[in-house]
Design an enzyme around this catalytic site. Structure first.
Site, PDB file in Angstrom:
ATOM      1  N   ASP A 167      14.915  -0.684   0.356  1.00  0.00           N
ATOM      2  CA  ASP A 167      15.890  -0.974   1.652  1.00  0.00           C
ATOM      3  C   ASP A 167      16.818  -1.996   1.208  1.00  0.00           C
ATOM      4  O   ASP A 167      17.855  -1.783   0.518  1.00  0.00           O
ATOM      5  CB  ASP A 167      14.838  -1.205   2.887  1.00  0.00           C
TER       6      ASP A 167
ATOM      7  N   ARG B 174       0.487   6.389   7.244  1.00  0.00           N
ATOM      8  CA  ARG B 174       0.794   6.539   5.537  1.00  0.00           C
ATOM      9  C   ARG B 174       0.072   7.873   5.129  1.00  0.00           C
ATOM     10  O   ARG B 174       0.530   8.340   4.115  1.00  0.00           O
ATOM     11  CB  ARG B 174      -0.243   5.286   5.030  1.00  0.00           C
TER      12      ARG B 174
ATOM     13  N   LYS C  99       0.697  -1.071   0.006  1.00  0.00           N
ATOM     14  CA  LYS C  99       0.081   0.015   0.160  1.00  0.00           C
ATOM     15  C   LYS C  99       0.796   1.348  -0.093  1.00  0.00           C
ATOM     16  O   LYS C  99       0.370   2.430  -0.288  1.00  0.00           O
ATOM     17  CB  LYS C  99      -1.039   0.000   1.269  1.00  0.00           C
TER      18      LYS C  99
ATOM     19  N   PHE D  35      14.498   4.776  10.043  1.00  0.00           N
ATOM     20  CA  PHE D  35      13.255   4.012   9.789  1.00  0.00           C
ATOM     21  C   PHE D  35      12.105   5.274   9.768  1.00  0.00           C
ATOM     22  O   PHE D  35      12.165   6.099  10.701  1.00  0.00           O
ATOM     23  CB  PHE D  35      12.589   3.270  11.007  1.00  0.00           C
TER      24      PHE D  35
ATOM     25  N   GLU E  51       7.432   2.461  -6.433  1.00  0.00           N
ATOM     26  CA  GLU E  51       7.505   1.972  -4.962  1.00  0.00           C
ATOM     27  C   GLU E  51       7.567   3.145  -4.163  1.00  0.00           C
ATOM     28  O   GLU E  51       8.278   4.047  -4.283  1.00  0.00           O
ATOM     29  CB  GLU E  51       8.725   0.890  -4.799  1.00  0.00           C
TER      30      GLU E  51
HETATM   31  P1  IMP Z   1      12.983  -4.065   1.103  1.00  0.00           P
HETATM   32  O1  IMP Z   1      12.662  -5.394   0.469  1.00  0.00           O
HETATM   33  O2  IMP Z   1      13.963  -4.477   2.038  1.00  0.00           O
HETATM   34  O3  IMP Z   1      13.999  -3.150  -0.092  1.00  0.00           O
HETATM   35  O4  IMP Z   1      11.937  -3.441   1.786  1.00  0.00           O
HETATM   36  C1  IMP Z   1      10.950  -2.797   1.028  1.00  0.00           C
HETATM   37  C2  IMP Z   1       9.738  -2.364   1.728  1.00  0.00           C
HETATM   38  O5  IMP Z   1       9.984  -2.288   3.187  1.00  0.00           O
HETATM   39  C3  IMP Z   1       9.111  -1.228   1.385  1.00  0.00           C
HETATM   40  O6  IMP Z   1       8.170  -1.351   0.393  1.00  0.00           O
HETATM   41  C4  IMP Z   1       8.528  -0.677   2.786  1.00  0.00           C
HETATM   42  O7  IMP Z   1       7.133  -1.311   2.788  1.00  0.00           O
HETATM   43  C5  IMP Z   1       9.332  -1.439   3.656  1.00  0.00           C
HETATM   44  N1  IMP Z   1      10.246  -0.487   4.400  1.00  0.00           N
HETATM   45  C6  IMP Z   1      11.839  -0.361   4.329  1.00  0.00           C
HETATM   46  N2  IMP Z   1      12.251   0.522   4.850  1.00  0.00           N
HETATM   47  C7  IMP Z   1      11.243   1.278   5.460  1.00  0.00           C
HETATM   48  C8  IMP Z   1      11.017   2.310   6.408  1.00  0.00           C
HETATM   49  O8  IMP Z   1      12.182   3.094   6.757  1.00  0.00           O
HETATM   50  N3  IMP Z   1       9.902   2.748   6.972  1.00  0.00           N
HETATM   51  C9  IMP Z   1       8.827   2.065   6.665  1.00  0.00           C
HETATM   52  N4  IMP Z   1       8.744   0.963   5.774  1.00  0.00           N
HETATM   53  C10 IMP Z   1      10.029   0.626   5.271  1.00  0.00           C
HETATM   54 MG    MG Z   2       6.116  -1.231   0.590  1.00  0.00          MG
END
Ligand code: IMP
Ligand code: MG
Length: 181
Positions: free
Chosen positions: A104, A168, A44, A155, A100
């Site tokens: 991260d 959100r 979302k 974060f 997106e």
């Molecule tokens: P990845 O798979 O580790 O790249 O993470 C991507 C997903 O993790 C994003 O679409 C977010 O939903 C969540 N995410 C990563 N870092 C944060 C943050 O700092 N705050 C909130 N959600 C995060």
């Molecule tokens: Mg996400």
């Protein structure tokens, strides 16, 4: 528990975000001129970004959504990506641009690119509001085509990004500091 708004400190103001999203929309409009663009919003977290970005795109565009889950409400990724909602329309022959909220570790997008590539689109690209390069795990050698802001390893919440589903709706992006144990 509902997290407290007072624990969020503004990092990117609503105005800063809006200016940058307008720039990205203009850039995407130039790059995709004469093509058949579909924006794929990742639910979302991408909702505010996609909704603002699409209004700055001046070339013909369609939208669709995918929903994945990797966090399970915690502040750290589980490392496992699960498809919760699939696309509504075929993307065969289309130029798809994944939209997106944040990259991260890169696991989510690595999984999604693989999923979409298997459906034979004309091209795949990635637009992410935020990029946290310091969080990238080894092997997740992702090419993010459009990045709104590169941020340090904190974060963040707001403008689509959540903590346990909350925040959100904030019009800005801010750093969330959890209360002391
Ligand atoms: P990845 O798979 O580790 O790249 O993470 C991507 C997903 O993790 C994003 O679409 C977010 O939903 C969540 N995410 C990563 N870092 C944060 C943050 O700092 N705050 C909130 N959600 C995060
Ligand atoms: Mg996400």
């Amino acid at each position: 528990m509902i997290p407290e708004r007072s624990r969020v400190e503004v990092m990117l103001s609503a105005e800063t975000i809006q200016d940058r999203v307008a720039e990205l929309g203009a850039q995407i409009s130039r790059d995709y001129a004469g093509r058949d663009l579909t924006l794929i919003g990742i639910l979302k977290g991408s909702v505010p970004f996609l909704s603002d970005l699409m209004r700055h795109i001046t070339v013909p565009v369609q939208i669709d959504f995918l929903e994945v889950s990797s966090y399970g409400g915690a502040m750290e990724s589980s490392g496992i990506v699960r498809l919760v909602k699939d696309l509504s329309h075929p993307i065969h022959g289309k130029d798809v641009l994944i939209v997106e909220d944040i990259v991260d570790t890169g696991l989510t997008l690595t999984y999604l690119i693989e999923l979409l590539t298997a459906q034979d689109p004309a091209s795949t690209g990635i637009a992410s509001l935020l990029d946290k390069p310091s969080g990238r795990t080894e092997g997740a050698d992702l090419d993010v085509d459009y990045v709104g802001f590169t941020i340090p390893n904190a974060f963040v919440v707001g403008y689509g990004l959540d903590l346990g589903g909350y925040f959100r709706n904030l019009p800005f992006v801010g750093i969330y500091t959890p209360p002391e144990e």
